[in-house]
Scaffold this motif. Structure first.
Motif, PDB file in Angstrom:
ATOM      1  N   TRP A 161      34.588  28.676  48.023  1.00 34.32           N
ATOM      2  CA  TRP A 161      34.454  30.112  48.290  1.00 34.32           C
ATOM      3  C   TRP A 161      35.415  30.551  49.394  1.00 34.32           C
ATOM      4  O   TRP A 161      36.001  31.634  49.325  1.00 34.32           O
ATOM      5  N   CYS A 199      38.727  30.689  47.858  1.00 32.77           N
ATOM      6  CA  CYS A 199      38.820  31.871  47.002  1.00 32.77           C
ATOM      7  C   CYS A 199      39.183  33.107  47.814  1.00 32.77           C
ATOM      8  O   CYS A 199      40.085  33.872  47.437  1.00 32.77           O
ATOM      9  N   ALA A 203      40.243  40.847  43.431  1.00 32.02           N
ATOM     10  CA  ALA A 203      38.903  40.290  43.268  1.00 32.02           C
ATOM     11  C   ALA A 203      38.325  40.634  41.898  1.00 32.02           C
ATOM     12  O   ALA A 203      37.681  39.801  41.245  1.00 32.02           O
ATOM     13  N   LEU A 204      38.565  41.869  41.447  1.00 26.94           N
ATOM     14  CA  LEU A 204      38.082  42.284  40.132  1.00 26.94           C
ATOM     15  C   LEU A 204      38.734  41.472  39.018  1.00 26.94           C
ATOM     16  O   LEU A 204      38.062  41.011  38.087  1.00 26.94           O
ATOM     17  N   GLU A 205      40.043  41.283  39.123  1.00 24.55           N
ATOM     18  CA  GLU A 205      40.750  40.508  38.104  1.00 24.55           C
ATOM     19  C   GLU A 205      40.260  39.062  38.073  1.00 24.55           C
ATOM     20  O   GLU A 205      40.092  38.477  36.989  1.00 24.55           O
ATOM     21  N   LEU A 206      40.022  38.475  39.257  1.00 30.00           N
ATOM     22  CA  LEU A 206      39.526  37.106  39.317  1.00 30.00           C
ATOM     23  C   LEU A 206      38.137  37.014  38.689  1.00 30.00           C
ATOM     24  O   LEU A 206      37.848  36.077  37.931  1.00 30.00           O
ATOM     25  N   ALA A 207      37.274  37.995  38.991  1.00 27.61           N
ATOM     26  CA  ALA A 207      35.923  37.992  38.431  1.00 27.61           C
ATOM     27  C   ALA A 207      35.958  38.116  36.907  1.00 27.61           C
ATOM     28  O   ALA A 207      35.215  37.420  36.199  1.00 27.61           O
ATOM     29  N   VAL A 208      36.831  38.981  36.403  1.00 26.40           N
ATOM     30  CA  VAL A 208      36.947  39.151  34.952  1.00 26.40           C
ATOM     31  C   VAL A 208      37.484  37.879  34.306  1.00 26.40           C
ATOM     32  O   VAL A 208      37.025  37.459  33.237  1.00 26.40           O
ATOM     33  N   MET A 221      37.145  34.773  35.443  1.00 29.42           N
ATOM     34  CA  MET A 221      36.081  33.782  35.453  1.00 29.42           C
ATOM     35  C   MET A 221      35.036  34.081  34.378  1.00 29.42           C
ATOM     36  O   MET A 221      34.581  33.176  33.658  1.00 29.42           O
ATOM     37  N   CYS A 222      34.663  35.338  34.241  1.00 30.49           N
ATOM     38  CA  CYS A 222      33.665  35.723  33.233  1.00 30.49           C
ATOM     39  C   CYS A 222      34.176  35.432  31.831  1.00 30.49           C
ATOM     40  O   CYS A 222      33.418  34.995  30.957  1.00 30.49           O
ATOM     41  N   LEU A 255      32.382  26.880  37.753  1.00 31.70           N
ATOM     42  CA  LEU A 255      32.886  27.932  38.633  1.00 31.70           C
ATOM     43  C   LEU A 255      33.567  27.331  39.856  1.00 31.70           C
ATOM     44  O   LEU A 255      34.648  27.776  40.269  1.00 31.70           O
ATOM     45  N   GLU A 289      41.754  39.478  31.932  1.00 32.04           N
ATOM     46  CA  GLU A 289      42.317  39.838  33.244  1.00 32.04           C
ATOM     47  C   GLU A 289      43.502  40.787  33.087  1.00 32.04           C
ATOM     48  O   GLU A 289      43.634  41.763  33.837  1.00 32.04           O
TER      49      GLU A 289
END
Length: 239
Positions: free
Chosen positions: A75, A78, A122-127, A129-130, A153, A218
């Motif tokens: 984390w 990240c 952060a949004l692109e990384l979250a998308v 990962m999802c 993860l 992403e």
């Protein structure tokens, strides 16, 4: 029967111990019952050698790091990588918005541009990962298997360490910067693919499919924010 704590870095079989500690400080590396090789040869290696093998994307080094060590900095890594990426995007944006008016009020709001870049990264990384987790979850569900979400993860976050190279690429900026950005992106995706292979113990096709699915989602998200995306100098380095 309790689950084994370690894995053989050669064949991925479970192991209860990496070595045995005898008297007088004598250690003997445990031999894997399946492949008859040392369970983890890296416990005798210098960390620099392990890092080099990880950079070379050797699957044995990934297994050592993910299964046989207690690294819990994913984390923190990240957040640091997101800061690196946000700074690079912000610096590119500032370079494309030079103004000759010293009284321009925009210079007082440029700090918010950095926050916007951090949020987008952060949004692109979250998308991403999802997308990877959704693809693998679907495949594993069809196979009647469960997905180790937390471990996967962690593996994806640790394998994204290559993003740190973005900062040296900015400091030593030259005519080949777009090529450097593309190579860094390819390196990160390759590391992500190896991490998926290690956790699922699967082939290259499935891991590559999952990573490409995450990359596609992403890219769709990043293109939805054209004003915040990297469109300077005619290239999209981290897309």
């Amino acid at each position: 029967m309790p689950k084994a704590a370690f894995r053989c870095i050669e064949c991925n079989e479970e192991a209860n111990e990496l070595h045995r500690d005898y008297s007088n400080g004598i250690l003997k590396i445990t031999i894997c019952d399946s492949c008859k090789k040392p369970v983890d040869k890296y416990i005798e290696y210098d960390p620099v050698i392990i890092l080099i093998d990880a950079i070379l994307c050797k699957i044995q080094a990934f297994r050592h790091i993910l299964y046989n060590t207690e690294i819990n900095i994913h984390w923190k890594l990240c957040v640091f990588c997101l800061l690196c990426e946000a700074y690079l995007r912000w610096s590119q944006l500032q370079g494309s918005e030079q103004t000759s008016d010293p009284a321009d009020i925009i210079r007082y709001t440029r700090e918010w541009d950095f926050y916007g870049m951090f949020g987008l990264a952060a949004l692109e990384l979250a998308v991403f990962m999802c997308g990877v987790l959704a693809c693998l979850g679907l495949v594993q569900g069809l196979r009647g298997q469960t997905l180790e979400t937390n471990l996967l993860l962690k593996a994806l976050l640790l394998s994204s360490y290559g993003k740190v190279l973005l900062i040296p690429a900015v400091i030593w900026e030259h005519d080949y910067s777009p090529l450097c950005f593309s190579l860094i992106k390819i390196f990160v995706l390759t590391s992500n693919t190896q991490a998926v292979r290690v956790i699922l113990n699967c082939g290259r096709r499935l891991s590559l499919l999952a990573v490409m699915t995450g990359l596609l989602l992403e890219t769709c998200v990043s293109l939805s924010f054209p004003k915040l995306h990297w469109h300077t100098q005619g290239f999209l380095p981290f897309q």
